[in-house]
Scaffold this motif. Structure first.
Motif, PDB file in Angstrom:
ATOM      1  N   UNK A  23      37.261  36.500  47.395  1.00  0.00           N
ATOM      2  CA  UNK A  23      36.004  36.322  48.117  1.00  0.00           C
ATOM      3  C   UNK A  23      34.965  37.381  47.842  1.00  0.00           C
ATOM      4  N   UNK A  24      35.365  38.619  47.729  1.00  0.00           N
ATOM      5  CA  UNK A  24      34.419  39.709  47.485  1.00  0.00           C
ATOM      6  C   UNK A  24      34.371  40.144  46.038  1.00  0.00           C
ATOM      7  N   UNK A  25      34.956  39.359  45.163  1.00  0.00           N
ATOM      8  CA  UNK A  25      34.993  39.734  43.753  1.00  0.00           C
ATOM      9  C   UNK A  25      36.139  40.695  43.466  1.00  0.00           C
ATOM     10  N   UNK A  26      36.127  41.262  42.295  1.00  0.00           N
ATOM     11  CA  UNK A  26      37.217  42.134  41.860  1.00  0.00           C
ATOM     12  C   UNK A  26      36.912  43.624  41.989  1.00  0.00           C
ATOM     13  N   UNK A  27      35.724  43.967  42.462  1.00  0.00           N
ATOM     14  CA  UNK A  27      35.316  45.375  42.530  1.00  0.00           C
ATOM     15  C   UNK A  27      36.265  46.223  43.376  1.00  0.00           C
ATOM     16  N   UNK A  56      45.669  41.684  37.930  1.00  0.00           N
ATOM     17  CA  UNK A  56      45.673  41.551  36.468  1.00  0.00           C
ATOM     18  C   UNK A  56      44.251  41.517  35.917  1.00  0.00           C
ATOM     19  N   UNK A  57      43.395  40.740  36.561  1.00  0.00           N
ATOM     20  CA  UNK A  57      42.018  40.617  36.092  1.00  0.00           C
ATOM     21  C   UNK A  57      41.251  41.923  36.264  1.00  0.00           C
ATOM     22  N   UNK A  58      41.522  42.651  37.330  1.00  0.00           N
ATOM     23  CA  UNK A  58      40.906  43.967  37.507  1.00  0.00           C
ATOM     24  C   UNK A  58      41.455  44.960  36.479  1.00  0.00           C
ATOM     25  N   UNK A  90      41.345  39.356  27.640  1.00  0.00           N
ATOM     26  CA  UNK A  90      42.405  40.305  27.304  1.00  0.00           C
ATOM     27  C   UNK A  90      43.523  40.322  28.352  1.00  0.00           C
ATOM     28  N   UNK A  91      43.713  39.200  29.028  1.00  0.00           N
ATOM     29  CA  UNK A  91      44.829  39.057  29.960  1.00  0.00           C
ATOM     30  C   UNK A  91      45.557  37.757  29.631  1.00  0.00           C
ATOM     31  N   UNK A  92      46.862  37.853  29.595  1.00  0.00           N
ATOM     32  CA  UNK A  92      47.719  36.705  29.312  1.00  0.00           C
ATOM     33  C   UNK A  92      48.641  36.488  30.497  1.00  0.00           C
TER      34      UNK A  92
END
Length: 142
Positions: A23-27, A56-58, A90-92
């Motif tokens: 909801x608030x993004x990955x920051x 993972x995405x962060x 760059x994430x698998x």
């Protein structure tokens, strides 16, 4: 960012959890990773039990390559969709068990395992984590 179509048919608690994660993004995740110094220029990281992929995405923002594994296929599918939507390349993500990691020995610079180890055979999982980790286990974050 999160499309409701991705989580249709899921139980309400699960949908709510996913919405809170993204909801608030990955920051917020990125800032936490900076605080624990889990960032690198040329690092390969395993997110062991990645769930819906928010960590993972962060991690992908701060590291060369990230592998996210989870035992539940639906979670991996959602993580993959969100990663594509965010153009993270760059994430698998893959379905796998922390107790039987599908990677060769000494391949990862860091292993990140958030809120998972108590739900699995932790002794077996730690053996596997140490096996795939370079340096024999100096760089594990739980």
């Amino acid at each position: 960012m999160l499309k409701d179509v991705w989580i249709q048919g899921m139980p309400p608690k699960e949908r709510g959890f996913i919405r809170r994660c993204y909801g608030g993004g990955l920051a917020k995740y990125s800032e936490r990773l900076k605080r624990i110094a889990l960032v690198g220029v040329d690092t390969k990281v395993l997110d062991c039990g990645c769930g819906y992929g928010q960590w993972s995405l962060a991690l992908a923002k701060h590291n060369k390559l990230v592998y996210g594994i989870d035992i539940q296929e639906k979670r991996i599918q959602i993580a993959q969709r969100i990663g594509k939507e965010l153009l993270v390349d760059n994430v698998l993500f893959q379905v796998a068990s922390a107790e039987d990691l599908p990677f060769r020995d000494n391949i990862f610079d860091f292993v990140f395992c958030y809120s998972v180890i108590y739900m699995i055979d932790w002794k077996r999982a730690l053996q596997e984590i140490f096996r795939v980790l370079r340096g024999g286990g100096d760089n594990i974050f739980m």
